[in-house]
Design a protein around this motif. Structure first.
Motif, PDB file in Angstrom:
ATOM      1  N   GLY A   1      52.009  40.049  37.672  1.00 29.93           N
ATOM      2  CA  GLY A   1      50.783  40.836  37.744  1.00 29.93           C
ATOM      3  C   GLY A   1      50.571  41.551  39.052  1.00 29.93           C
ATOM      4  O   GLY A   1      50.041  42.667  39.083  1.00 29.93           O
TER       5      GLY A   1
ATOM      6  N   GLY B   1      43.317  39.777  34.301  1.00 30.04           N
ATOM      7  CA  GLY B   1      44.508  40.215  35.021  1.00 30.04           C
ATOM      8  C   GLY B   1      44.203  40.796  36.377  1.00 30.04           C
ATOM      9  O   GLY B   1      43.229  40.446  37.042  1.00 30.04           O
TER      10      GLY B   1
ATOM     11  N   GLU C   1      41.395  37.181  29.230  1.00 34.87           N
ATOM     12  CA  GLU C   1      42.361  37.724  30.182  1.00 34.87           C
ATOM     13  C   GLU C   1      41.800  38.970  30.865  1.00 34.87           C
ATOM     14  O   GLU C   1      41.390  39.925  30.222  1.00 34.87           O
TER      15      GLU C   1
ATOM     16  N   SER D   1      42.987  37.229  38.154  1.00 40.04           N
ATOM     17  CA  SER D   1      42.632  36.346  37.045  1.00 40.04           C
ATOM     18  C   SER D   1      43.779  36.288  36.047  1.00 40.04           C
ATOM     19  O   SER D   1      44.419  37.298  35.750  1.00 40.04           O
ATOM     20  N   TYR D   2      44.022  35.073  35.538  1.00 40.96           N
ATOM     21  CA  TYR D   2      45.087  34.886  34.546  1.00 40.96           C
ATOM     22  C   TYR D   2      44.664  33.762  33.611  1.00 40.96           C
ATOM     23  O   TYR D   2      44.531  32.602  34.025  1.00 40.96           O
TER      24      TYR D   2
ATOM     25  N   SER E   1      53.008  34.304  36.864  1.00 42.74           N
ATOM     26  CA  SER E   1      51.957  35.278  36.544  1.00 42.74           C
ATOM     27  C   SER E   1      51.605  36.134  37.752  1.00 42.74           C
ATOM     28  O   SER E   1      51.336  37.337  37.626  1.00 42.74           O
TER      29      SER E   1
ATOM     30  N   MET F   1      50.900  29.343  38.980  1.00 41.10           N
ATOM     31  CA  MET F   1      50.606  30.763  39.202  1.00 41.10           C
ATOM     32  C   MET F   1      51.810  31.570  39.662  1.00 41.10           C
ATOM     33  O   MET F   1      51.710  32.797  39.782  1.00 41.10           O
TER      34      MET F   1
END
Length: 322
Positions: free
Chosen positions: A174, A287, A285, A71-72, A170, A167
């Motif tokens: 991440g 993450g 957020e 998730s971002y 990120s 994406m």
């Protein structure tokens, strides 16, 4: 602080262990249902077998897909690595879609289970809603949920060059993962306009509305019919006669098993999935820790058969060699 590489290894091990145990336990429960079921179970044993078969398929798909959630911001995605796999990027997306559809079928089965259990203890309800073609319809409901959920993922949550660009950074930061090395589905609630303002992605909200309909209707059936089932069985046990004691005992055992089978999905499936679906919509957020959902969901099929196996007396005695 655990690195993502170590966390990914833990997820893969949990998927292998959870998936393998899920297949073994559910197949063993199917054998118990076929050969050691109490005489008064009737058609209910076929529903129990149905649930175990779907959970077996889900476990197998989970081991094959090795999916991880991430998730971002207002986005969450499920992905699998295809670089060292025989399944290419496009085929991987379809595999993830079918895997998600199987998850939807399990969610639907929760509700079906409770509706049918209430029909077992309420003869009038069973004759009115669970007889003839209506009984066939309720068994078809999880299949329809599977088709609907899979179609939503295919039509509303597919990857694109825009999502690759969105994406790429990120995901690299991440998960230490290149976007070119994964197959994925993506749920993006909001997009940035040319004036740097968030605007809703309506196709995503439509797709998630469909998924919430399946999930919320299942939760409603679990709560509503679970309470009615509890009240009905409690009254039946109080007014039971010795001639029907065996039947009442079986009903009580199955209901206790059903209570545990309610708590298990609430903790391992409904709760984590609800958090994963809701937080990005609120732009919260999460993450890489959203991948915790992958770990809890894969454990579920291995844990769910245990209450039935050990609470139903005839199954328990068989396991304990009595």
């Amino acid at each position: 602080m655990i690195s993502f590489e170590n966390w990914k290894s833990m997820l893969i091990y949990s998927q292998w262990i959870g998936g393998t145990l899920g297949v073994i336990f559910n197949l063993f429960l199917i054998l118990l249902i076929i050969y050691r079921s109490p005489q008064h179970l009737g058609v209910y044993k076929y529903l129990m077998m149905y649930i175990s078969i779907v959970q077996t398929v889900f476990s197998i798909l989970d081991v094959i897909s090795k999916s991880i959630t991430f998730s971002y911001g207002s986005v969450f995605m499920g992905f699998r690595y295809f670089k060292h796999s025989n399944i290419g990027r496009a085929q991987g997306f379809h595999l993830l879609s079918v895997h998600g559809g199987t998850f939807g079928a399990i969610i639907s089965l929760f509700g079906v289970h409770f509706v049918y259990r209430y029909g077992v203890v309420d003869l009038a309800f069973r004759k009115r809603f669970l007889s003839g073609w209506k009984l066939v319809l309720i068994f078809l409901t999880p299949i329809l949920a599977f088709i609907w959920w899979t179609s939503v993922v295919l039509l509303c949550f597919g990857p694109s060059s825009e999502s690759d660009s969105l994406m790429r950074i990120s995901l690299l930061q991440g998960c230490d993962t290149r976007i070119e090395d994964i197959s994925y589905f993506i749920v993006q609630y909001h997009s940035l306009s040319e004036f740097n303002q968030l605007s809703p992605v309506w196709s995503t909200f439509f797709g998630m509305a469909c998924i919430w309909i399946i999930t919320s209707s299942s939760i409603f059936c679990v709560v509503y019919f679970g309470i009615k089932c509890y009240v009905k069985i409690t009254k039946a046990l109080k007014n039971s006669k010795m001639s029907s004691f065996y039947t009442k005992s079986i009903q009580h055992q199955l209901f206790v098993a059903l209570v545990f089978q309610t708590l298990i999905p609430l903790i391992l499936m409904y709760g984590p999935a609800g958090i994963l679906f809701s937080c990005p919509m609120l732009n919260i957020e999460v993450g890489v820790w959203s991948s915790f959902v992958s770990a809890t969901i894969v454990i579920y099929p291995a844990v769910d058969p245990l209450p039935t196996m050990f609470i139903v007396e005839s199954y328990r005695k068989t396991i304990l060699c009595k």
